[in-house]
Design a protein around this motif. Structure first.
Motif, PDB file in Angstrom:
ATOM      1  N   ARG A   4       3.952  36.161 -25.722  1.00 18.63           N
ATOM      2  CA  ARG A   4       3.889  35.614 -24.994  1.00 18.63           C
ATOM      3  C   ARG A   4       3.103  34.079 -25.735  1.00 18.63           C
ATOM      4  O   ARG A   4       2.192  34.549 -26.315  1.00 18.63           O
ATOM      5  N   THR A   5       3.626  33.186 -26.182  1.00 22.52           N
ATOM      6  CA  THR A   5       2.921  32.035 -26.608  1.00 22.52           C
ATOM      7  C   THR A   5       1.587  31.449 -25.562  1.00 22.52           C
ATOM      8  O   THR A   5       2.655  31.079 -24.549  1.00 22.52           O
ATOM      9  N   PRO A   6       0.711  31.228 -25.555  1.00 25.38           N
ATOM     10  CA  PRO A   6       0.050  30.545 -24.662  1.00 25.38           C
ATOM     11  C   PRO A   6       0.459  29.586 -24.140  1.00 25.38           C
ATOM     12  O   PRO A   6       0.756  28.376 -25.248  1.00 25.38           O
ATOM     13  N   GLY A 161       9.419  33.198 -19.596  1.00 26.55           N
ATOM     14  CA  GLY A 161       7.788  33.039 -19.977  1.00 26.55           C
ATOM     15  C   GLY A 161       7.561  31.451 -19.403  1.00 26.55           C
ATOM     16  O   GLY A 161       6.137  30.813 -18.545  1.00 26.55           O
ATOM     17  N   VAL A 163       5.255  30.741 -16.119  1.00 19.54           N
ATOM     18  CA  VAL A 163       3.565  30.329 -15.961  1.00 19.54           C
ATOM     19  C   VAL A 163       3.089  30.272 -14.100  1.00 19.54           C
ATOM     20  O   VAL A 163       3.697  30.159 -13.874  1.00 19.54           O
ATOM     21  N   ARG A 207       3.936  33.847 -17.870  1.00 21.67           N
ATOM     22  CA  ARG A 207       2.530  34.073 -18.994  1.00 21.67           C
ATOM     23  C   ARG A 207       1.455  33.085 -17.823  1.00 21.67           C
ATOM     24  O   ARG A 207       1.827  32.671 -16.819  1.00 21.67           O
ATOM     25  N   GLN A 209      -1.758  32.093 -16.929  1.00 20.13           N
ATOM     26  CA  GLN A 209      -3.181  31.010 -17.312  1.00 20.13           C
ATOM     27  C   GLN A 209      -4.113  31.402 -16.687  1.00 20.13           C
ATOM     28  O   GLN A 209      -3.921  31.287 -15.261  1.00 20.13           O
ATOM     29  N   ASP A 229      -3.160  33.566 -20.754  1.00 17.92           N
ATOM     30  CA  ASP A 229      -2.232  33.270 -22.002  1.00 17.92           C
ATOM     31  C   ASP A 229      -2.646  31.258 -22.047  1.00 17.92           C
ATOM     32  O   ASP A 229      -1.716  30.802 -21.652  1.00 17.92           O
ATOM     33  N   ALA A 256      -2.968  36.760 -26.382  1.00 16.90           N
ATOM     34  CA  ALA A 256      -1.893  37.170 -25.710  1.00 16.90           C
ATOM     35  C   ALA A 256      -1.334  38.471 -26.490  1.00 16.90           C
ATOM     36  O   ALA A 256      -1.194  38.567 -28.077  1.00 16.90           O
TER      37      ALA A 256
END
Ligand code: PGA
Length: 257
Positions: A4-6, A161, A163, A207, A209, A229, A256
């Motif tokens: 996963r791209t933070p 993805g 959020v 993701r 946060q 993330d 991640a």
């Protein structure tokens, strides 16, 4: 397991005049354009969204709105329809605790907003979090499940993805950060709720946060947790160099999975 791209969001809340916003946008662009390993979203107050879109055009930084109404147009004095954000913002914060607790937005309102944002092809950042009394009473999981379920009740599938921002209300703007252990275990609970509703693959790509008094000193330990993330940052996002430090720490944490 897919990585996963933070994602780090800077929530400016109701701060900065136009000149201050333009200065900060210029500094953020200089500090962060092209940063790798983290997606960065800047959420200025609504009147400066156009300036943000202009200042960040052609950069790797995204613009986010702090709020939006679900209807496209009409006699709704003072509201900004989600559809009006198309072409300006890519992300929209939905259900921030200040919307819920200062302005009385319900779980149902949050659900309507989230559905409208998704249907328009914008990307919501769904904020959830428990009050201090709810944590002390041991009802955090129930509260979060209600918030997550209500927000997503009309949603059939989540985009890749998607959020969520887990922000314990007692940690927002208080200087009291959740410990990395509390943040990790609560975010793992939220991920399990997403899995219950949409399946494991969606939950793994979602993701999540952490938000609540994140700063350049505490972000490293939080971002190193496997389920965290990135961060949603309020106060510290008003200082370009502190915010850039946070973004770089998240990019370098490799938390991640
Ligand atoms: P804070 O705000 O970082 O100032 O605690 C976080 C938020 O409200 O998103």
């Amino acid at each position: 397991m897919a990585a996963r791209t933070p994602i780090v969001g800077g929530n400016w809340k109701m701060h900065l005049d136009r000149a201050g916003a333009r200065d900060l946008l210029r500094e953020l662009r200089a500090e962060l354009d092209g940063v790798e390993g983290v997606e960065v979203v800047i959420c200025p107050p609504a009147p400066w969204l156009g300036d943000a879109a202009d200042a960040l055009d052609g950069t790797s930084l995204h613009v986010g709105a702090q709020n939006a109404y679900w209807l496209p147009h009409g006699a709704y004095t003072g509201e900004v329809g989600a559809a009006m954000l198309i072409g300006t913002a890519r992300y929209v914060l939905v259900g921030h605790s200040e919307r819920r607790h200062v302005f009385g937005e319900t779980n149902e309102d949050t659900g309507r907003k989230l559905s409208a944002v998704l249907e328009l092809g914008l990307l919501p950042i769904l904020a959830v979090g428990e009050l201090q009394a709810e944590r002390e009473a041991g009802t955090t999981r129930e509260v979060l499940r209600e918030q997550v379920d209500a927000a997503l009740s009309d949603v059939d599938r989540l985009p890749e993805g998607f959020v969520i921002a887990y922000e314990p209300v007692w940690a927002i703007g208080t200087g009291l950060t959740a410990t990395p252990e509390i943040a990790q275990s609560t975010i793992a609970d939220v991920r399990a709720m997403v899995a219950d509703r949409f399946g494991e693959a969606t939950a793994e790509s979602c993701r999540i946060q952490y938000g609540g008094s994140v700063n350049a000193d505490n972000v490293g330990d939080l971002a190193a947790q496997p389920d965290i993330d990135g961060a949603l940052v309020g106060g510290a996002s008003l200082d370009a160099s502190a915010f850039a430090t946070i973004c770089r720490a998240v990019a370098g944490a490799g938390g991640a999975s």
